[in-house]
Write an enzyme that holds these catalytic residues in place. Structure first.
Site, short mmCIF file in Angstrom:
data_model
loop_
_atom_site.label_atom_id
_atom_site.label_comp_id
_atom_site.label_asym_id
_atom_site.label_seq_id
_atom_site.Cartn_x
_atom_site.Cartn_y
_atom_site.Cartn_z
N SER A 192 50.70 44.34 6.59
CA SER A 192 52.15 44.42 6.70
C SER A 192 52.68 43.51 7.82
O SER A 192 52.00 43.30 8.83
CB SER A 192 52.55 45.86 7.00
OG SER A 192 53.89 45.94 7.45
N TYR A 232 58.56 40.54 5.25
CA TYR A 232 60.00 40.79 5.23
C TYR A 232 60.68 39.50 5.65
O TYR A 232 60.20 38.83 6.57
CB TYR A 232 60.39 41.87 6.25
CG TYR A 232 59.93 43.26 5.90
CD1 TYR A 232 60.41 43.90 4.76
CD2 TYR A 232 59.04 43.94 6.73
CE1 TYR A 232 60.00 45.19 4.46
CE2 TYR A 232 58.63 45.22 6.42
CZ TYR A 232 59.11 45.85 5.29
OH TYR A 232 58.70 47.12 4.99
N THR A 290 58.49 41.75 0.05
CA THR A 290 59.09 43.07 -0.18
C THR A 290 60.57 42.89 -0.48
O THR A 290 61.31 42.34 0.34
CB THR A 290 58.91 43.97 1.04
OG1 THR A 290 57.52 44.21 1.21
CG2 THR A 290 59.64 45.29 0.85
N LYS A 300 57.27 42.67 -4.47
CA LYS A 300 57.02 44.12 -4.38
C LYS A 300 58.36 44.85 -4.33
O LYS A 300 59.23 44.50 -3.53
CB LYS A 300 56.24 44.42 -3.11
CG LYS A 300 56.06 45.90 -2.79
CD LYS A 300 55.06 46.11 -1.67
CE LYS A 300 54.97 47.56 -1.23
NZ LYS A 300 56.06 48.00 -0.35
N HIS A 304 58.78 51.75 -2.53
CA HIS A 304 58.54 51.85 -1.09
C HIS A 304 58.15 53.28 -0.71
O HIS A 304 58.59 53.81 0.32
CB HIS A 304 59.81 51.41 -0.34
CG HIS A 304 59.52 50.66 0.93
ND1 HIS A 304 59.73 49.32 1.09
CD2 HIS A 304 59.01 51.06 2.13
CE1 HIS A 304 59.38 48.93 2.30
NE2 HIS A 304 58.93 49.97 2.96
#
Lengths: 346, 346, 346, 346
Positions: free
Chosen positions: C106, C130, C156, C234, C258
């Site tokens: 992440s 992100y 994401t 995603k 999520h």
């Protein structure tokens, strides 16, 4: 404690009745699925309320088989009212007359038909019949009822054998010694003991297996030959049986599953009502019992085609609360709630 | 405590059996969804009860593969009856014979087939088979069963590996030292240890991975070559497999999900029964096990096309209560309830 | 305590993690409806198990974007692994490599990408991104990941703003002072404070509103210009967005909500998977995360068209239990259960 | 205690309000089925969230009957605000103005219309009307409201009689002596006492049966003759009544079941909204109240065709928490959640 709705009477009865009596009134067959479904099924039905209609004056009277009642709720046949209140069915008869509605007295009353009649002369009453192996006993009952002014004969069709109510078996339920199934006293001297089901031996002070499981539709003709009273059949749950009932000449049908006390896991009565009403197409009057707990339930049953509903356990709770007066309270609450529901639904 | 319905026996067994034995009998795979669904699915099925039929005489006998049984409920194969009662499968065999019904003895019995036969000569019995990697052991079992007068061979199809029953893993479940899987003693000297699943190491005193996961439909022909007994296949849940079973020449199908102990989240057996019966179109007999808790469940299964049902856990509860006598009580209650349901459903 | 299934790890983590960390990992948006639906939706899906297939040899390896993994379960991107285990994402990387599967690291890791790479050289890893208002920071991250040998870039799409997770707000959740969002250190000096939502002020040690809510599909082209890595998107839940994703040239889609932490009361991912797979028609690989708790869930996802699933919270529970070793336990249990389910489902 | 979502305010109010006041605000009719359904029905509606749209700027203002409000949530008419907070409706008026939204003041306010107006000059307010048997009293109210600058007249159509709220009956609910239905003081000297329902005697300090149950659609014309204000009808639940409302010339419809306080077991308002919107086909504005507990509920209502929603009980909880300030908190949370939901749903 304020008695605001029928559940309050239920809570009272559960608290104050002897456990064995409460269990007997509350019992359902097997897992009590159908008993509970009777209530749940009403909750699944939704109103479509209409607004701005003049609801300042509402007439909630109706007629059943030609007799006027003050609102479409009568007393279903249930047994052994002395378990709920010392005066038993005499109180029931008085309360029904006071509220100007119909009371169906059970074969399994703890007062005689004569006592019931004398307690509330002039009240509208029907008589509920089980057919026994001893046909003479049944014939005598019918003729006594007719002579006493009962105005309808309700044949219970769903009890060839008694359903399996587990708590009654566990409790070894029997009537206390000072109560009797008075209408049937001395009727069974000649009735032979038949072998009963191994695990299902309970018979409420009656000879076991005294009911006749070989009754068929043809016995309606036999009943017809005994009496001029209108015959109402109680316990119909399918369109096929509704059609048979009409063809065999009954005057009314009570859609009923015996309060969920006979075959478990059949339909809720309010669900069965729809198909019965459809099959009957207005040829005879259709009523329903089982699961009525609020005035809006009465409105739903009427909207789905019932001419009138009958209450079983709630009447017993009323008796257990304050006898005649308690039952009147129950009926009055239902009446108020029914009228209010009508107004609010437009 | 009065034993009124099967749940009473369940409560008794849960209270008095050692936890590890109770857990083993009660276990379902994974989340136990299918185990519980087997029961819930029955409750979703509703009767349409018919009235006023002559139900004074009812014949509840039936025939399975030509043998008459007193009513359509047999004993499903379950393992390790000595965990429930000291006499183990000998008591089971006696109770089944006393009630004149069929008992399917498991490969995983804690008594030998010979002991079972000797305990209740003349009783109707089938033998349940797992096919092991050591085919000679399986062949020997089949031939012993046939020689001892077992009248059917039940091949379990749903256990290529043992399902994951969490409580058994937690408990480290194994047979106590004084119990043995007697039918298989000395059968496995030659069986090599194979690597087992990391987290699934339990094997009940048998060599791990002794069952043969490569069994296919063609092995039915191999079984056929070993015996003249009718072959019943147990564990079918789909129309596709039902068709394959018929084509491979079995004489009967038991719709089963192994009591929810193998693959979790498959169909409830009573739901699967419907599509299997439809696919089979009467070419072979179809039975069902799983979730039978009341006589009315038996009636539902028969109404949906089963020729007979088999009970697993309730039989063990009966054994745990009072051995042979307790199992007879269980069967008798089911019989009474079944007969009563038939009468009340018309 | 035996660790038999994933729920055991959940119970362990709930018991031993600091409440604030447990709450952060467990949190769902608003009423947590979607978080819980992710799990419930799997339970509504039923197998149709087939019997008598040779399941003695099963190959459970698969390939995702050309790389082989030992079984179709990878590690979904989740933040702040040091909250679960001191070594944080380094342990995660080691466990994933040991089990030969894919780990999506992440942006919000508490170890740098360099530390993660060094901890488990040669492991298959993707990097989750992100997009921040400070585009240079995002660009730098992508290029660092590519240089370090990460083999996929996961964008994401469902977090233009952070969802409202009530417990985090109540707890005033922030990273403890000794943990940092290390990949973003020094990236935000230039980022101006923007006004945040009144009641939604939490930002995990990052400047509030540092994420860019104006990202659109065209930014895929911008990402494409930065890197030669395959781009996986995603957070897709509808057929319309799946079609847009394919048209904008992504190589893979992760159906995800999520973990129910963003918009509450959207679809469960396994339900959304069906329409996404249908829309994609095999043009790109489709994966799913959310709600995987058993090996049979993996099998269901694959049967409905997923190429592979990713686990989020269960990986964190494994870390919380025993770091690298605990996560391996979790993966191994899933692997065993998955293989067993395949065998039992035929 | 952090006030994070509307349920926190509910919990606060339940804890700190006198039981009799809490019960009055919380009450639903009969079994409270419809009250609870209002909320449950929202939960059954699922979003289809879309991704990667530019949600950096969102305009959540809207117009109702030409007046702009800051976001599509207004204050529904509810009675007796002094039960929640000493300043009563004056606080409500101030909070609504501060948040730049619409407040519908109830006939049953504990402040006069004049006090409400003076408390927050310039705020957007509508006046809710019950039609009384004493038509002069109603006419006077309408004209006072118009003169005071109220900009809409909301006619409540679903209260020909008050619904049966059991707890209020049990509590013998009445306004405390120091509170008054101030708008109606001195209006009823001439109103004769009519017989009320036996078990439904409660009237909040008003003469029993002062409401006129004979109101019909034609009375809209009477209202129209009294005022130039737009008329909004509140309490419509069916397409048939929606059509009638449009034909009788109303300017707006509030789909409402009076918070489940009138006829129990009718439809949830969000379900009824769909058919009303369909019937209205854009001819008048449609609003909805009942069951709004989160910003995402507002988004759902708008997605299904509502122009704006109104909140009842949550406004009272806000008042109970901190008067004007508490109500602003409630509105601000809804606003933030609404904006966030819009962003996350794309």
């Amino acid at each position: 404690m304020a008695m605001v709705c029928l559940s309050d009477f239920e809570a009272y009865a559960k608290k104050y009745l002897p456990k064995i009596a409460w269990d007997y009134f509350a019992a359902g067959a097997d897992d009590c699925t159908t008993r509970d479904e009777n209530i749940l099924a009403y909750k699944r039905i939704r109103f479509r309320p209409r607004m701005l209609r003049d609801v300042s004056v509402m007439d909630i009277r109706t007629k059943i088989l030609g007799s006027e009642i003050s609102f479409p709720v009568g007393i279903a046949p249930t047994g052994f009212h002395q378990l709920a209140w010392p005066d038993g069915e005499k109180s029931t008869a008085r309360a029904a007359r006071a509220m100007n509605t119909c009371y169906i007295a059970s074969t399994y009353s703890t007062c005689t038909l004569e006592e019931i009649s004398a307690a509330a002369p002039g009240g509208l009453r029907w008589f509920q019949l089980y057919i026994h192996r001893n046909r003479a006993a049944s014939q005598q009952l019918v003729q006594r009822a007719e002579a006493l002014g009962f105005q309808g004969l309700v044949l219970t069709a769903d009890l060839p054998y008694t359903g399996k109510r587990r708590d009654d078996v566990r409790n070894g339920f029997r009537l206390p010694p000072h109560m009797k199934v008075k209408n049937l006293e001395r009727a069974f001297e000649v009735c032979k003991m038949s072998p009963s089901f191994h695990s299902l031996r309970w018979h409420y002070g009656l000879p076991p297996n005294s009911l006749d499981p070989s009754v068929t539709w043809n016995d309606i003709y036999w009943l017809r030959s005994l009496t001029r009273l209108p015959i109402i059949i109680k316990g119909i749950l399918t369109r096929e049986d509704a059609e048979l009932a009409v063809r065999h000449g009954v005057q009314g049908i009570i859609v009923s599953n015996h309060g969920g006390r006979q075959l478990d896991e059949g339909p809720a009565t309010i669900d069965a009502l729809v198909e019965v009403v459809e099959a009957v197409r207005g040829r005879v009057e259709v009523y329903v019992d089982g699961g009525i707990r609020k005035g809006s339930d009465v409105l739903k049953a009427l909207a789905l085609g019932a001419k009138c509903v009958f209450i079983g356990r709630p009447a017993l709770w009323g008796l257990a609360y304050k006898g005649e007066e308690g039952l009147q309270d129950v009926l009055r609450i239902l009446q108020d709630e029914f009228r209010l529901s009508m107004a609010l639904a437009g």
